[in-house]
Every structure is written in structure tokens, then in C-alpha cells.
Design a protein around this motif. Structure first.
Motif, short mmCIF file in Angstrom:
data_model
loop_
_atom_site.label_atom_id
_atom_site.label_comp_id
_atom_site.label_asym_id
_atom_site.label_seq_id
_atom_site.Cartn_x
_atom_site.Cartn_y
_atom_site.Cartn_z
N TYR A 82 41.28 63.47 21.18
CA TYR A 82 41.87 62.44 22.03
C TYR A 82 40.89 62.03 23.13
O TYR A 82 40.76 60.86 23.45
N LYS A 132 49.32 69.66 7.81
CA LYS A 132 49.70 68.68 8.83
C LYS A 132 50.38 69.43 9.98
O LYS A 132 51.30 70.21 9.77
N GLU A 183 49.85 63.92 15.48
CA GLU A 183 49.89 64.36 14.10
C GLU A 183 48.44 64.63 13.72
O GLU A 183 47.61 63.73 13.74
N MET A 210 45.73 61.90 13.01
CA MET A 210 46.23 60.80 12.19
C MET A 210 47.09 59.85 13.02
O MET A 210 47.19 58.66 12.70
N TYR A 211 47.72 60.37 14.07
CA TYR A 211 48.59 59.54 14.90
C TYR A 211 48.65 60.14 16.29
O TYR A 211 48.72 61.36 16.46
N THR A 212 48.61 59.26 17.29
CA THR A 212 48.68 59.69 18.70
C THR A 212 49.59 58.73 19.44
O THR A 212 49.49 57.51 19.27
N ASP A 213 50.45 59.29 20.27
CA ASP A 213 51.28 58.48 21.15
C ASP A 213 51.42 59.25 22.46
O ASP A 213 52.08 60.29 22.50
#
Length: 147
Positions: free
Chosen positions: A66, A93, A128, A141-144
Motif C-alpha cells: 500500500y 487469498k 484482499e 488485489m483490492y484496497t479500500d
């Protein structure tokens, strides 16, 4: 008596004894739902211990990734792993809900995050992360992230 007479008599006695057997009684069958505790569907995410060394390693790797992809001037540091799940797909995962905090260490200097002083800005992040054992690599794979 002839043999055929004995056979005839024996067959009649057999039929009578079978027909005088127990009467057929219909019983009511009550079906009960099968209850199974702690069973996970095959391939579904499974809760993991947020404080385990494995989850801490993945969370730190996620924060390091990140820090590479965000455009903010300061590094962020992992403060707390709130929840964690694992799932086996074509990789492993990891689904993480973490709390990260901005540090006083500026990019692009290479620093040891452990020595960085924490600032006040805190973000709650959902990551993720896929871990590929074949090349020992982590990929977000995914960041929020939100305040």
C-alpha cells in the motif's frame, strides 16, 4: 404318499406360515433437519486469528505494498488487524480489515517502519491479498481505505 404330495403339502404349509406372519404396520417417519456446527463450505473463506504470526506477516506485506502504490507523502504503518479470513483459490487469498496510521517518515527515503514515529491520521483499510507460494510473492488485489 408320493413325493409330489409331500412337496404340495409343504408348499401349502409354507404359504400359510408366511401369510400368518407379522402384520405390516405403517410407521410415521419424522424427518429432522441435520444440524452441523463449524462446517465451512469447500473453498469458502475461513476465519483466521488476527494476532497469528501468519496474518501479521501478510498484513505487514499488504501495508508495505500500500505504501508503494499510494501517492501520499508519508509512510503508513500497521497498527491493528481487526479481522482476518483465508481462502484457498489458485493462490492463498487473505481478506483483512486493518487499522493503519500515518508515520512521520517521508517517502521516498528507505526507512525501517519500526523506527518511524506514528502521526495522528488513522485509516481503516480492507485488503484482499493473494499469496503465491510458487514464487513466495504477495499481491494486493483490492484496497479500500477510509478515515
Amino acid at each position: 404318499m408320493a413325493v409330489w404330495q409331500y412337496l404340495f403339502l409343504f408348499s401349502i404349509i409354507s404359504v400359510l406360515s408366511i401369510s400368518k406372519g407379522e402384520e405390516h404396520v405403517e410407521e410415521e417417519v419424522v424427518e429432522e433437519a441435520i444440524k452441523v456446527d463449524n462446517v465451512h463450505p469447500y473453498g469458502a473463506p475461513i476465519q483466521a486469528d488476527p494476532s497469528s504470526p501468519e496474518i501479521q506477516r501478510v498484513a505487514n506485506a499488504a501495508v508495505a505494498e500500500y505504501n508503494k502504490i499510494n501517492k501520499r507523502p508519508n509512510f503508513f504503518k500497521l497498527v491493528n488487524v481487526k479481522t482476518a479470513e483465508t481462502q484457498v483459490i489458485n493462490a492463498i487469498k487473505y481478506i483483512l480489515n486493518v487499522e493503519i496510521r500515518r508515520t512521520k517518515c517521508k517517502k521516498p527515503n528507505a526507512v525501517d517502519l519500526e523506527s518511524c514515529v506514528l502521526g495522528k491520521k488513522t485509516l481503516n483499510c480492507y485488503f484482499e491479498v493473494h499469496f503465491h507460494p510458487s514464487d513466495n510473492s504477495y499481491k494486493i488485489m483490492y484496497t479500500d481505505c477510509k478515515k
